[in-house]
Enzyme design. Structure first.
Site, PDB file in Angstrom:
ATOM      1  N   ASP A   1     -22.976  -3.696 -29.170  1.00 17.18           N
ATOM      2  CA  ASP A   1     -24.073  -3.531 -30.354  1.00 17.18           C
ATOM      3  C   ASP A   1     -22.502  -3.628 -30.962  1.00 17.18           C
ATOM      4  O   ASP A   1     -23.148  -3.759 -32.464  1.00 17.18           O
ATOM      5  CB  ASP A   1     -24.561  -2.206 -31.100  1.00 17.18           C
TER       6      ASP A   1
ATOM      7  N   ASP B   1     -30.196   9.107 -27.371  1.00 14.27           N
ATOM      8  CA  ASP B   1     -29.464   7.902 -28.313  1.00 14.27           C
ATOM      9  C   ASP B   1     -29.039   8.082 -29.581  1.00 14.27           C
ATOM     10  O   ASP B   1     -28.577   7.443 -30.576  1.00 14.27           O
ATOM     11  CB  ASP B   1     -31.008   7.356 -28.488  1.00 14.27           C
TER      12      ASP B   1
END
Length: 590
Positions: free
Chosen positions: A305, A529
Site C-alpha cells: 500500500d 485488519d
C-alpha cells in the site's frame, strides 16, 4: 507462454570477515589486522561502518581464529568520541561511558574453530566518528594486541573504492531461479499454525504456509515474546531438511506508512527515513545474509500500500489525503522502497516482489501505467536496479476474487458493456488474476526485466458460503447481471477491513496460471485488519472508521457501508471470529 530466465544479479561484494573498514566519503579503504594469541584463545574482529552524518551503523564480526571452540563470548571495545548506542541486533549490546560490551545470544553462543558471527548496532554522535582500534573477546586482545594507535591502512584495489558495508553481502551462491516456488516447499509459521490449530476446525488449514510480517523494528528480534526473524529462519532451515524451501516475509515499516488508512499506520514518522534504513532494513539485510540461510529461498513482499498511494491518494485527486501529499512531496516512500530493494536484493537468495495494490484500486487507466512507472522509479533509486525486482504481488491482505467465473470484462447486457455497471465502474478488470497478468506486462513496458512474475494473495478471497452464486445471472439489467453474477460479495471494491462473508481462497500453489508465480497466503487468516473501535496501543496503529461496522463510508468506497465485522482487535492481532468466518465461507470448500 513461459517467462525467460532471470538475468544474473548485479555483482555483490563480500563483507570483510575480519578487519576494519574506514570510510572517508566515497573513498573507502579497508584495514586488515592479524589475529593475536593469548591464553589459548585466538580471535579476530571485523568492524565497519555506514555513516550518514550524526549517526552510523556499526557492522561487527567476531571470528574464532584458534583451534578450540569458544563457548560463550563477550566482545569489548571503546570509542574515543561521544558515540552513543541507540539500538543493536543479533547480540546483546550495552554501553557504559565510552566502553561498549557485546555478548552472545543463545543461537550464536558457540564459535567453532574458524567460525564467526556477525551483528550490528546503531549509534548517534557529533564531531568526529573515529573507529575503535582495540578489541578483546573474553578479555583476550584481538587484531594485533592492545595497540590503541591508528592502524596503517592497506588500500584495496585502487581501481574501485570499497563498497559501503551496508550494501555488502555474501556473494550469491548462484543465479536466482525463474520462479522460486517451483520445486520448493513453503515455510509454515509455527506461531500462526498453533493459533489456527487451536480454533474449532482450524486443523483443516493450520498446515498451510503463511508470510511473516515484519511490521515494526521490534519484530526483527521478536516483540512481546513472539519469534524474531532469526528464529523463523532457523525454524525454516529445520523444515527445509536439505530441500528447497521458500520463506515469505513482508517488509512493512516505511516512514509515514499507509498514508490513506489509519489502522495500519506505522511507528515511523514521515521524515524518519534514516531510522527506516539503518534501524530496520540494515538489520534485516544483515540477518538474511547469514550463510546459515543461504539455501533458503527468501521471498519479500515489499511495502504493501505504499507506492500506489502516491498515485491515487494525492492532490488533485478527490481521494487525496494530507498525509499522502506529504509522502509524495518528501519522496521517502520512493527512497525507502529503493533502499529496501537494493539492500535486500543484494543478498544472493532473496526474491523481491513489489506490492501493486489490487484490481479494485489500480485497475483504472489513470492509475495503472502510472503505478508501474512509479515502481520503476523506486527500483532505480537509492542504489537499486531492476535486477533487484523479481515481480509484483496483487491483493496483499485484500479480498478481490482471484477469478470471477460467471462474468468477464468483455460481457455486455443489451449492448452495454459491464464496464458501465455500478460495480465495475469503468475498471478494465473484474478479478485479480487478469489484473496481475496485465500488470506484469505493464512493468515490462515501464522498464523492468521481461522475466518478472506475479503473486496473488488468496488467503481471504474465496467468497464461498450460502451467498455465492452458482452461475451467471439473467441479462435483464446491467447492474442486476453483474451483482447477481459476481462472487465477490462486498458492498464496494474499496472495502478492505475484516470483511463479513469473506472466506479462505485458493490454497497456496506454484505456477497456477500464465505469468503467475504462485497463489500465496501473505495475510495469515485470523489476523485482524484493524480494530472496530479505538484501542490504545504502543504499536503506532490508529483507528480507521473503515473497520467500524456502523460506518457509512467515504468517497473511496462510494459512501457504502464498511462491511466490517464487529469487535475486532488491533491490526495483526488474533481475531477468532474472523478466522471462523473465513473457514465457514472457504472456496474451494475445506
Amino acid at each position: 507462454m513461459s517467462r525467460t530466465s532471470v538475468p544474473p544479479r548485479r555483482a555483490r561484494t563480500a563483507l570483510l570477515a575480519a578487519g576494519a573498514l574506514v570510510l572517508a566519503g566515497l573513498g573507502a579503504v579497508s584495514v586488515m589486522q592479524s589475529p593475536a594469541s593469548a591464553a589459548g584463545l585466538q580471535c579476530s574482529v571485523g568492524y565497519s561502518v555506514n555513516d550518514w552524518g550524526g549517526g552510523f551503523t556499526a557492522n561487527v564480526s567476531v571470528t574464532n581464529a584458534g583451534t578450540t571452540a569458544i563457548d560463550g563470548w563477550a566482545l569489548t571495545y571503546a570509542y574515543s568520541g561521544n558515540q552513543t548506542l541507540t539500538s543493536g541486533w543479533s547480540a546483546n549490546w550495552t554501553q557504559s561511558g565510552k566502553n561498549v560490551t557485546v555478548t552472545n545470544l543463545d543461537w550464536n553462543k558457540t564459535l567453532a574453530p574458524g567460525g564467526s558471527t556477525s551483528f550490528g548496532g546503531n549509534f548517534n554522535y557529533s564531531g568526529t566518528n573515529t573507529a575503535p582500534t582495540a578489541f578483546a573477546v573474553n578479555g583476550t586482545p584481538c587484531n594485533g594486541g592492545t595497540s590503541t594507535g591508528s592502524p596503517t591502512p592497506t588500500p584495496t584495489d585502487s581501481t574501485s573504492p570499497s563498497p559501503s558495508p551496508s550494501t555488502s553481502t555474501p556473494p550469491a551462491t548462484g543465479d536466482l531461479v525463474d520462479n522460486p516456488y517451483v520445486g520448493a516447499g513453503v515455510y509454515v509459521d509455527p506461531e500462526w499454525s498453533a493459533k489456527a490449530a487451536a480454533e474449532p476446525s482450524g486443523t483443516k488449514i493450520s498446515n498451510q504456509p503463511t508470510a511473516v510480517w515484519l511490521d515494526r523494528i521490534a519484530a526483527i528480534n521478536g516483540a512481546n515474546g513472539s519469534m524474531g526473524l532469526r528464529a523463523h529462519l532457523d525454524e525454516a532451515v529445520k523444515q527445509a531438511a536439505g530441500k528447497p524451501l521458500v520463506v515469505q516475509l513482508v517488509i512493512y515499516d516505511l516512514p509515514g506508512r499507509d498514508c490513506s488508512a489509519l489502522a495500519s499506520n506505522g511507528e515511523l514518522g514521515p521524515t524518519d527515513i534514516d531510522r527506516y534504513e539503518h534501524e530496520y532494513i540494515d538489520p534485516i539485510a544483515t540477518i538474511l545474509s547469514d550463510p546459515a540461510y543461504k539455501d533458503l529461498r527468501i521471498v519479500n513482499t515489499i511495502e504493501p500500500d505504499s507506492l500506489p498511494n502516491l498515485v491515487t491518494n494525492v492532490s488533485p485527486r478527490p481521494t487525496a489525503t494530507p498525509a499522502c501529499d506529504v509522502m509524495k512531496a518528501n519522496g521517502n516512500y520512493v527512497t525507502g522502497v529503493g533502499y529496501a530493494l537494493a539492500h535486500l536484493g543484494g543478498v544472493g537468495n532473496v526474491y523481491n516482489y513489489l506490492d501493486a495494490g489490487h484490481h479494485g484500486w489500480i485497475g483504472w487507466d489513470d492509475n495503472f501505467a502510472p503505478t508501474a512507472q512509479l515502481m520503476h522509479q523506486a527500483a532505480t533509486t537509492s542504489g537499486a536496479t531492476v535486477d533487484d525486482v523479481q515481480g509484483v504481488i496483487a491483493n496483499t491482505a485484500n479480498y478481490g476474487a482471484t477469478t470471477e467465473p460467471y462474468f468477464t470484462i468483455d460481457d455486455t447486457v443489451n449492448g452495454t458493456s459491464v464496464r458501465q455497471s455500478k460495480w465495475v465502474d469503468w475498471n478494465r478488470y473484474v478479478d485479480e488474476q487478469t489484473y496481475a497478468q496485465a500488470f506484469r506486462t505493464a512493468m515490462v513496458t515501464a522498464g523492468f526485466n521481461s522475466s518478472v512474475g506475479a503473486l496473488i494473495d488468496t488467503s481471504r478471497n474465496g467468497w464461498g458460503g450460502a451467498n455465492r452464486p452458482t452461475g451467471p445471472a439473467a441479462k435483464t439489467t446491467l447492474d442486476g447481471y453483474v451483482d447477481g453474477s459476481r462472487t465477490d460479495r462486498r458492498f464496494h471494491l474499496g472495502n478492505w477491513c475484516n470483511q463479513s462473508g469473506a472466506g479462505i481462497g485458493e490454497r497456496p500453489k506454484a505456477a497456477p496460471a500464465v505469468g503467475i508465480d504462485a497463489y500465496v497466503w501473505v495475510k495469515p487468516p485470523g489476523q485482524s485488519d484493524g480494530a472496530s473501535s479505538a484501542i490504545a496501543n504502543d504499536e503506532g496503529k490508529g483507528f480507521d472508521r473503515m473497520c467500524d461496522p456502523t460506518y457509512t463510508g467515504n468517497v473511496r468506497n462510494g459512501n457504502s457501508m464498511s462491511g466490517a465485522l464487529p469487535n475486532a482487535p488491533l491490526a495483526g492481532h488474533w481475531f477468532s471470529a474472523q478466522f471462523q468466518e473465513l473457514l465457514k465461507n472457504a472456496y474451494p470448500a475445506l
